[in-house]
Each structure stands twice: as structure tokens, then as C-alpha cells.
Design a protein around this motif. Structure first.
Motif, PDB file in Angstrom:
ATOM      1  N   ALA A 107      10.343  -4.021  -6.353  1.00  0.00           N
ATOM      2  CA  ALA A 107      10.849  -4.786  -7.411  1.00  0.00           C
ATOM      3  C   ALA A 107      12.287  -5.668  -6.325  1.00  0.00           C
ATOM      4  O   ALA A 107      13.342  -4.406  -5.386  1.00  0.00           O
ATOM      5  N   ASN A 114      -1.053  -5.007   3.601  1.00  0.00           N
ATOM      6  CA  ASN A 114       0.796  -4.903   3.435  1.00  0.00           C
ATOM      7  C   ASN A 114       1.866  -4.844   5.012  1.00  0.00           C
ATOM      8  O   ASN A 114       1.311  -5.618   5.890  1.00  0.00           O
ATOM      9  N   ARG A 115       2.435  -5.144   4.404  1.00  0.00           N
ATOM     10  CA  ARG A 115       3.750  -5.797   5.189  1.00  0.00           C
ATOM     11  C   ARG A 115       3.736  -4.698   7.076  1.00  0.00           C
ATOM     12  O   ARG A 115       3.863  -5.875   7.632  1.00  0.00           O
ATOM     13  N   SER A 116       3.460  -3.888   6.682  1.00  0.00           N
ATOM     14  CA  SER A 116       3.694  -3.197   7.967  1.00  0.00           C
ATOM     15  C   SER A 116       2.119  -2.812   8.739  1.00  0.00           C
ATOM     16  O   SER A 116       1.463  -1.634   7.023  1.00  0.00           O
ATOM     17  N   LEU A 155       0.813  -1.477  -0.085  1.00  0.00           N
ATOM     18  CA  LEU A 155       0.359  -0.211  -0.159  1.00  0.00           C
ATOM     19  C   LEU A 155       0.682   1.497   0.128  1.00  0.00           C
ATOM     20  O   LEU A 155       0.415   2.372   0.452  1.00  0.00           O
ATOM     21  N   VAL A 212       2.593   4.331  -2.724  1.00  0.00           N
ATOM     22  CA  VAL A 212       2.549   4.905  -4.144  1.00  0.00           C
ATOM     23  C   VAL A 212       1.180   4.647  -4.656  1.00  0.00           C
ATOM     24  O   VAL A 212       0.009   4.701  -4.947  1.00  0.00           O
ATOM     25  N   GLY A 253       4.864  -4.349 -10.193  1.00  0.00           N
ATOM     26  CA  GLY A 253       6.204  -4.548 -10.430  1.00  0.00           C
ATOM     27  C   GLY A 253       6.716  -3.319 -10.895  1.00  0.00           C
ATOM     28  O   GLY A 253       6.267  -4.336 -12.361  1.00  0.00           O
ATOM     29  N   GLY A 280       2.625   6.344 -13.248  1.00  0.00           N
ATOM     30  CA  GLY A 280       2.648   7.201 -12.439  1.00  0.00           C
ATOM     31  C   GLY A 280       1.078   6.766 -11.169  1.00  0.00           C
ATOM     32  O   GLY A 280       1.024   6.221 -10.835  1.00  0.00           O
ATOM     33  N   LYS A 324       7.481  -3.027 -20.298  1.00  0.00           N
ATOM     34  CA  LYS A 324       7.363  -2.333 -19.649  1.00  0.00           C
ATOM     35  C   LYS A 324       8.850  -1.763 -19.499  1.00  0.00           C
ATOM     36  O   LYS A 324       9.091  -0.521 -19.540  1.00  0.00           O
ATOM     37  N   MET A 356       2.338  -5.125  -5.297  1.00  0.00           N
ATOM     38  CA  MET A 356       2.689  -3.579  -6.006  1.00  0.00           C
ATOM     39  C   MET A 356       3.761  -3.022  -4.643  1.00  0.00           C
ATOM     40  O   MET A 356       3.320  -2.184  -3.967  1.00  0.00           O
ATOM     41  N   VAL A 357       4.538  -3.937  -4.959  1.00  0.00           N
ATOM     42  CA  VAL A 357       5.902  -3.389  -3.926  1.00  0.00           C
ATOM     43  C   VAL A 357       6.907  -3.822  -4.306  1.00  0.00           C
ATOM     44  O   VAL A 357       7.225  -4.091  -5.710  1.00  0.00           O
ATOM     45  N   VAL A 411       7.000 -11.887  -1.228  1.00  0.00           N
ATOM     46  CA  VAL A 411       5.618 -12.264  -0.670  1.00  0.00           C
ATOM     47  C   VAL A 411       5.111 -13.311  -1.216  1.00  0.00           C
ATOM     48  O   VAL A 411       4.329 -13.812  -0.916  1.00  0.00           O
TER      49      VAL A 411
HETATM   50  N1  LIG Z   1       5.745   5.347  -8.440  1.00  0.00           N
HETATM   51  C1  LIG Z   1       5.761   5.095  -9.428  1.00  0.00           C
HETATM   52  O1  LIG Z   1       5.508   6.145 -10.054  1.00  0.00           O
HETATM   53  C2  LIG Z   1       6.187   3.803  -9.810  1.00  0.00           C
HETATM   54  C3  LIG Z   1       5.193   3.825 -11.464  1.00  0.00           C
HETATM   55  C4  LIG Z   1       5.065   2.250 -11.914  1.00  0.00           C
HETATM   56  C5  LIG Z   1       5.992   1.190 -11.427  1.00  0.00           C
HETATM   57  N2  LIG Z   1       6.642   1.568 -10.064  1.00  0.00           N
HETATM   58  C6  LIG Z   1       6.760   0.138  -9.561  1.00  0.00           C
HETATM   59  O2  LIG Z   1       5.112   0.074  -8.644  1.00  0.00           O
HETATM   60  C7  LIG Z   1       6.502  -1.046  -7.621  1.00  0.00           C
HETATM   61  C8  LIG Z   1       5.581  -0.272  -6.765  1.00  0.00           C
HETATM   62  O3  LIG Z   1       6.011   1.400  -6.373  1.00  0.00           O
HETATM   63  P1  LIG Z   1       5.852   1.595  -5.021  1.00  0.00           P
HETATM   64  O4  LIG Z   1       6.836   3.546  -5.443  1.00  0.00           O
HETATM   65  O5  LIG Z   1       4.087   2.244  -4.350  1.00  0.00           O
HETATM   66  O6  LIG Z   1       6.504   1.212  -4.083  1.00  0.00           O
HETATM   67  P2  LIG Z   1       7.743   0.898  -3.423  1.00  0.00           P
HETATM   68  O7  LIG Z   1       8.848   1.856  -2.898  1.00  0.00           O
HETATM   69  O8  LIG Z   1       8.213   0.740  -4.585  1.00  0.00           O
HETATM   70  O9  LIG Z   1       7.497  -0.618  -2.126  1.00  0.00           O
HETATM   71  C9  LIG Z   1       7.056  -0.070  -1.106  1.00  0.00           C
HETATM   72  C10 LIG Z   1       6.400  -1.275  -1.168  1.00  0.00           C
HETATM   73  O10 LIG Z   1       7.023  -1.635  -1.154  1.00  0.00           O
HETATM   74  C11 LIG Z   1       6.694  -2.504   0.481  1.00  0.00           C
HETATM   75  N3  LIG Z   1       7.784  -3.803   0.672  1.00  0.00           N
HETATM   76  C12 LIG Z   1       8.615  -3.720   0.719  1.00  0.00           C
HETATM   77  N4  LIG Z   1       9.632  -4.552   0.786  1.00  0.00           N
HETATM   78  C13 LIG Z   1       8.953  -5.944   1.607  1.00  0.00           C
HETATM   79  C14 LIG Z   1       9.065  -7.008   2.227  1.00  0.00           C
HETATM   80  N5  LIG Z   1      10.259  -7.488   1.554  1.00  0.00           N
HETATM   81  N6  LIG Z   1       7.793  -7.378   2.157  1.00  0.00           N
HETATM   82  C15 LIG Z   1       7.123  -7.311   1.973  1.00  0.00           C
HETATM   83  N7  LIG Z   1       6.725  -5.878   1.257  1.00  0.00           N
HETATM   84  C16 LIG Z   1       8.010  -5.445   1.457  1.00  0.00           C
HETATM   85  C17 LIG Z   1       6.719  -2.156   1.575  1.00  0.00           C
HETATM   86  O11 LIG Z   1       6.095  -2.647   2.536  1.00  0.00           O
HETATM   87  P3  LIG Z   1       6.130  -1.490   3.979  1.00  0.00           P
HETATM   88  O12 LIG Z   1       5.110   0.313   4.313  1.00  0.00           O
HETATM   89  O13 LIG Z   1       6.082  -2.522   4.716  1.00  0.00           O
HETATM   90  O14 LIG Z   1       7.905  -1.005   3.971  1.00  0.00           O
HETATM   91  C18 LIG Z   1       5.434  -1.198   0.644  1.00  0.00           C
HETATM   92  O15 LIG Z   1       4.448  -0.848   0.588  1.00  0.00           O
HETATM   93  C19 LIG Z   1       7.154  -0.719  -8.033  1.00  0.00           C
HETATM   94  O16 LIG Z   1       7.851  -2.116  -8.684  1.00  0.00           O
HETATM   95  C20 LIG Z   1       8.116  -0.168  -8.285  1.00  0.00           C
HETATM   96  O17 LIG Z   1       8.422   0.561  -9.083  1.00  0.00           O
HETATM   97  C21 LIG Z   1       5.675   1.969  -9.656  1.00  0.00           C
END
Ligand SMILES: NC(=O)c1ccc[n+]([C@@H]2O[C@H](COP(=O)([O-])OP(=O)(O)OC[C@H]3O[C@@H](n4cnc5c(N)ncnc54)[C@H](OP(=O)(O)O)[C@@H]3O)[C@@H](O)[C@H]2O)c1
Length: 473
Positions: free
Chosen positions: A78, A36-38, A14, A16, A103, A132, A185, A75-76, A85
Motif C-alpha cells: 500500500a 510483477n515488477r521483478s 505476485l 503472498v 491492497g 490472509g 476494510k 496487489m502491491v 503501478v
Molecule cells: N498479507 C496479508 O495477509 C494481507 C491481507 C489482506 C491484505 N493485504 C494487503 O495486500 C497487499 C499485498 O500484500 P502482500 O503481503 O501480498 O505483499 P506486500 O509485501 O505488501 O508487497 C509486495 C509486492 O508489492 C510489489 N511492489 C512493491 N513496491 C512496488 C513498486 N514501487 N512498484 C511495483 N510493485 C511494487 C512487490 O514487487 P517486487 O516483487 O518487485 O518487490 C511485490 O509484488 C498489501 O496492500 C497488503 O497490505 C495483505
């Protein structure tokens, strides 16, 4: 949407992207379970967003809350977190359940995960998501790859949450088997690097040669955005270039104070490395990655700049005339960079046994994603007229017409601005790619001669079959 107490869709992660996607799915009439993990993030999410959501602290209860086949999107971050998970989900899943990794996972990880999960009867999809935060909430471009059976089950949901293309269709299509979606992608992001580098080079020409302020440059992007260069990135150029600086009130624009070091998350590098491994030229994407690396060498650049006086800038043509050359040059260069990315996808698809339809890829990039643009519709229509949907872009008659019309402007731009001492790595490589790809003869005959001289590496002849070696002295 089944009428029971179970949810239609599950979302893990959970941050962004995940929270916005969960809200998007729910807003289209589906019930959504979140995890969500936390747990504090789950609680926060449930407090902030009211709707048909259920949140869980226990992963087992989360899984049990879903209708079968369970559709769980991850959606965590990568890398290892995705494996972590998946491993923690496995004890609670049943055959036929579906995991979608949304992701930015490396495609080889997706291949490995898909194969391992298939053995356990779990259907796995690697799904590229672009757009995004805003896109995730209102409509992203979605690039799912993997099991066709899984695609059938998730299509009704993904089609509803996706952005719309130019004809009102959903910006989602089954890209191909195993990692095809994540691969597409990755190349999308590579093209995004190239387009942003073209924009940066455009900015630099107008700033240094034509001495325009950021506000005046914004007006040019705004004008281009009304024509054939219409795109999301040109649209956002205007607020980025005109934003006032809140900290230094004497500086008219914030962009003047942003440090000139561009960061990256690695997808452009992945695309470049993969292209090198497969022997496919995507030099413009790679130049864009290199330009970001060079930008990071700020201290060295500053010290060297004191030793090397910068070249005096000379305008060759009036600004009005130049703006037209630049618009056409940008158009030709963009198509060249798309041609490189598309060729990489098509060649990889052949090697990996994926059937990727580049018309469909162009169509689903028309809306929602970061590179969405009028040009994508032009590419979509160009493929419409051919049965061979993996053909090189330059081979499509309508694209050939556009390139012939605009290439002279790109030649002029590269020549003129190089003389002015402006670095144009992306524009130049886009031009050279075009020149070489459309040349019947390249000077590689000379290279082969040299290689045979010093290493007896042999060569082929153009008039007879066979492998030859010559005693050169
Ligand atoms: N941001 C963008 O614009 C965008 C666009 C397209 C794709 N993406 C991709 O979408 C994915 C998610 O992106 P994001 O920006 O929303 O988040 P993020 O910052 O990449 O990841 C944070 C999330 O991952 C979880 N997480 C991290 N390590 C974990 C573990 N070992 N076990 C379980 N959960 C874990 C976190 O949980 P906690 O809260 O517990 O830490 C949190 O929910 C990524 O792969 C990113 O590259 C992002």
C-alpha cells in the motif's frame, strides 16, 4: 469467459496475496495474466503453478493480453507503489478499463485515485480483501467499492472467488461509491484489533488469576468456540496456545517464549484517527491500538515493574462459575466493539454520501475474513428485521435482548478483575461505551458548567432553547 486468446483477468503483484488470488481466480475457470515488477517472481510463479496463466515481463504486453474491458487487480504494498503501478499502466489502458486495488490502501488515497482516474475514463475500485494467505487462495471476504459499472463487470469473477456466507452466498457485495470498500476494510481491521485484545485480556486473567497453563487456556477457548463465541480467531487460539517450543525443549509451550511486544501495520490507527476526526467513539478499538503501543515499551515496563510490586491476585469465584461469566462478558464486549465500528461506518457513510447496508457488511463478514464468526450471522439477522440498515446496533431489538442478558457478566468481570490488578482496557472500554450510549443522562452538564466558568464557552439548557453564559462568582 470469452473464447479468444486473451485473458479474463489480470493481476499485478505476485507476493503472498497476489499469487494466491491469481491461483484462486484461475481455479474458478478464468484465464489469468500476471505481472510483477521483478520478473524473477513472475517466472517463479509460472514454474510453480501450472494452469491457465500467462506471465509477462513487459507491462504493455500484459495489458494487451487482456479482454476488454480489462480487469486488472493490483496487489502491491500500500502507498506509493499503488500510485507507481497506476501511472505505469495508464499509457496502455483504454476508456472503460477497470483497475481494482485489492491492497490495504488508505481510503483517502482511494478517493483521490478514483477521482483522478474517472477523469481519464478509467474505472477504479478500491477493494478490501480479508482472509490472509489462505483466504486469498480458497475464498476471501471481499469489500469492493467504487464505480457501479465496474462492479457489474467484475461481479461474476469476484462472486466466484469469494468465501461463502452462512446461507451459501458469496462473501462479496458492492459496498458503496469511491472508497467505501477500503473504509469498511479499515474498520474490519479495527474490530479485529479489539477482538484480539479481548482474547489477550482473557488469556491474562486465566494465566495470572486462575494460574492456568497455556494448554488449559486453550481448552477454554476450544469450549467457547463450540458456542456463541464460535469464530476463526477462537479456533486458531488453540494451535497458537498449544504449539510446543522447538528451541527451548524445557518450555512446554512456544507462546511462553514469544516476546510480549505486539506489532501493527497501521489500519487500527487509521480507524482511530478517522473516528477522532469525525467525532465518533470507537474507544475499544483505540484502546486495543494503545495496548499494542504500551506493549512495545518493554524496557520501561520491566524497569518500572521493579519499583511497583504487583497486586496479589485473589479469586472471587470458582473457575467453573467464572468461565460462564467470562463467556457472557466476552459476548457483550464483542457486540459493544462491533457497535462502535458499525456506528463509525454508518456516520462516515452519511458524511461521504455512501449508501452502506450494514446487513450486507455483516453477511459478507460471515465467511472468509479474519473476524468471521457466528456473531456476524446474529448481526446479519438482527438487521434483516429492520429497514434502517444503518441503525445503531444497540437499537436493534434482538441485540438489545442479548446485551441485557449478558451485560451484568461484563460489569462483574471488569469490577472483579480490576480489583485483582489485571488490566482490561478493551473489556472496560466496551463496558463504558455501553453504559454511556444507553444512558439518558451523562455528567457532561458539569463539564459545560466548568467550561463556561473558565472560558465563557457558553452552554445550552435542557428546559429552554438558546445559548447561555453565566457570571459564576
Ligand atoms: N498479507 C496479508 O495477509 C494481507 C491481507 C489482506 C491484505 N493485504 C494487503 O495486500 C497487499 C499485498 O500484500 P502482500 O503481503 O501480498 O505483499 P506486500 O509485501 O505488501 O508487497 C509486495 C509486492 O508489492 C510489489 N511492489 C512493491 N513496491 C512496488 C513498486 N514501487 N512498484 C511495483 N510493485 C511494487 C512487490 O514487487 P517486487 O516483487 O518487485 O518487490 C511485490 O509484488 C498489501 O496492500 C497488503 O497490505 C495483505
Amino acid at each position: 469467459m470469452k473464447k479468444n486468446n486473451l485473458s479474463d483477468f489480470g493481476l499485478i503483484g505476485l507476493a503472498v496475496m497476489g499469487s494466491n488470488l491469481a491461483r484462486n481466480v484461475e481455479s474458478r475457470g478464468f484465464s489469468v495474466s500476471v505481472y510483477n515488477r521483478s520478473f524473477d517472481k513472475t517466472e517463479h510463479f509460472l514454474q510453480e503453478f501450472k494452469g491457465n496463466f500467462k506471465g509477462f515481463e513487459s507491462l504493455q504486453k500484459f495489458v494487451k493480453s487482456l479482454n476488454r474491458p480489462r480487469k486488472i487487480m493490483i496487489m502491491v504494498a500500500a502507498g506509493d507503489p499503488v500510485d507507481a503501478v497506476i501511472q505505469s499502466l495508464l499509457p496502455f489502458l483504454q476508456k472503460g478499463d477497470i483497475i481494482i486495488d485489492g491492497g490495504n490502501s488508505y481510503y483517502k488515497d482511494t478517493q483521490r485515485r478514483e477521482a483522478a482516474l474517472k477523469e481519464k475514463g478509467i474505472l477504479f475500485m478500491g477493494c478490501g480483501v480479508s482472509g490472509g494467505e489462505e483466504g486469498a487462495l480458497h475464498g476471501p471476504s471481499l469489500m469492493p467499492g467504487g464505480s457501479k459499472e465496474a462492479w457489474k463487470a467484475v461481479k461474476p469473477i469476484l462472486s466466484k472467488i469469494a468465501a461463502r456466507d452462512f446461507s451459501g452466498g458469496a462473501c462479496v457485495a458492492h459496498i458503496g461509491n469511491d472508497a467505501a470498500g477500503h473504509y469498511v476494510k479499515m474498520v474490519h481491521n479495527g474490530i479485529e484489533y479489539a477482538v484480539m485484545q479481548f482474547m489477550a485480556e482473557t488469556y491474562e486473567i486465566l494465566r495470572t488469576v486462575y494460574k492456568l497453563s497455556s494448554g488449559d487456556i486453550a481448552k477454554i477457548f476450544q469450549k467457547y468456540n463450540k458456542g456463541k463465541l464460535q469464530s476463526f480467531l477462537f479456533e486458531i487460539a488453540v494451535p497458537v496456545l498449544t504449539k510446543k517450543d522447538d528451541i527451548d525443549k524445557k518450555s512446554p509451550y512456544l507462546v511462553y517464549h514469544i516476546l510480549d511486544k505486539a506489532s501493527q501495520k497501521g489500519t487500527g490507527k487509521w480507524a482511530s484517527l478517522d473516528a477522532l476526526d469525525r467525532g465518533v467513539t470507537i474507544s475499544t478499538i483505540t484502546e486495543a491500538v494503545f495496548a499494542r503501543f504500551t506493549s512495545s515499551e518493554k524496557d520501561l515496563r520491566v524497569s518500572l515493574s521493579q519499583m511497583y510490586a504487583s497486586k496479589k491476585k485473589i479469586k472471587a469465584v470458582s473457575r467453573k462459575k467464572f468461565e460462564k461469566h467470562l463467556e457472557n462478558a466476552l459476548y457483550a464486549a464483542m457486540i459493544s466493539s462491533y457497535a462502535q465500528g458499525y456506528h463509525l461506518i454508518s456516520k462516515t457513510a452519511k458524511e461521504e454520501g455512501w449508501k452502506i447496508d450494514m446487513k450486507e457488511v455483516s453477511r459478507i463478514w460471515e465467511g472468509g475474513c479474519i473476524i468471521r464468526a457466528e456473531l456476524l450471522h446474529v448481526l446479519n439477522q438482527a438487521y434483516q428485521k429492520t429497514k434502517n440498515r444503518s441503525q445503531h446496533l444497540f437499537a436493534l431489538p434482538s441485540i438489545a435482548g442479548i446485551m441485557k442478558k449478558n451485560i451484568q457478566d461484563l460489569r462483574f468481570l471488569v469490577g472483579n478483575m480490576s480489583e485483582n490488578g489485571v488490566s482490561l482496557p478493551a473489556f472496560s472500554s466496551a463496558l463504558y461505551y455501553y453504559e454511556y450510549m444507553t444512558a439518558a443522562h451523562m455528567p457532561a452538564n458539569f463539564i459545560q458548567g466548568l467550561r463556561d466558568y473558565f472560558g465563557a464557552h457558553t452552554y445550552e439548557r435542557d428546559d429552554k432553547p438558546g445559548i447561555y453564559h453565566t457570571q459564576w462568582e
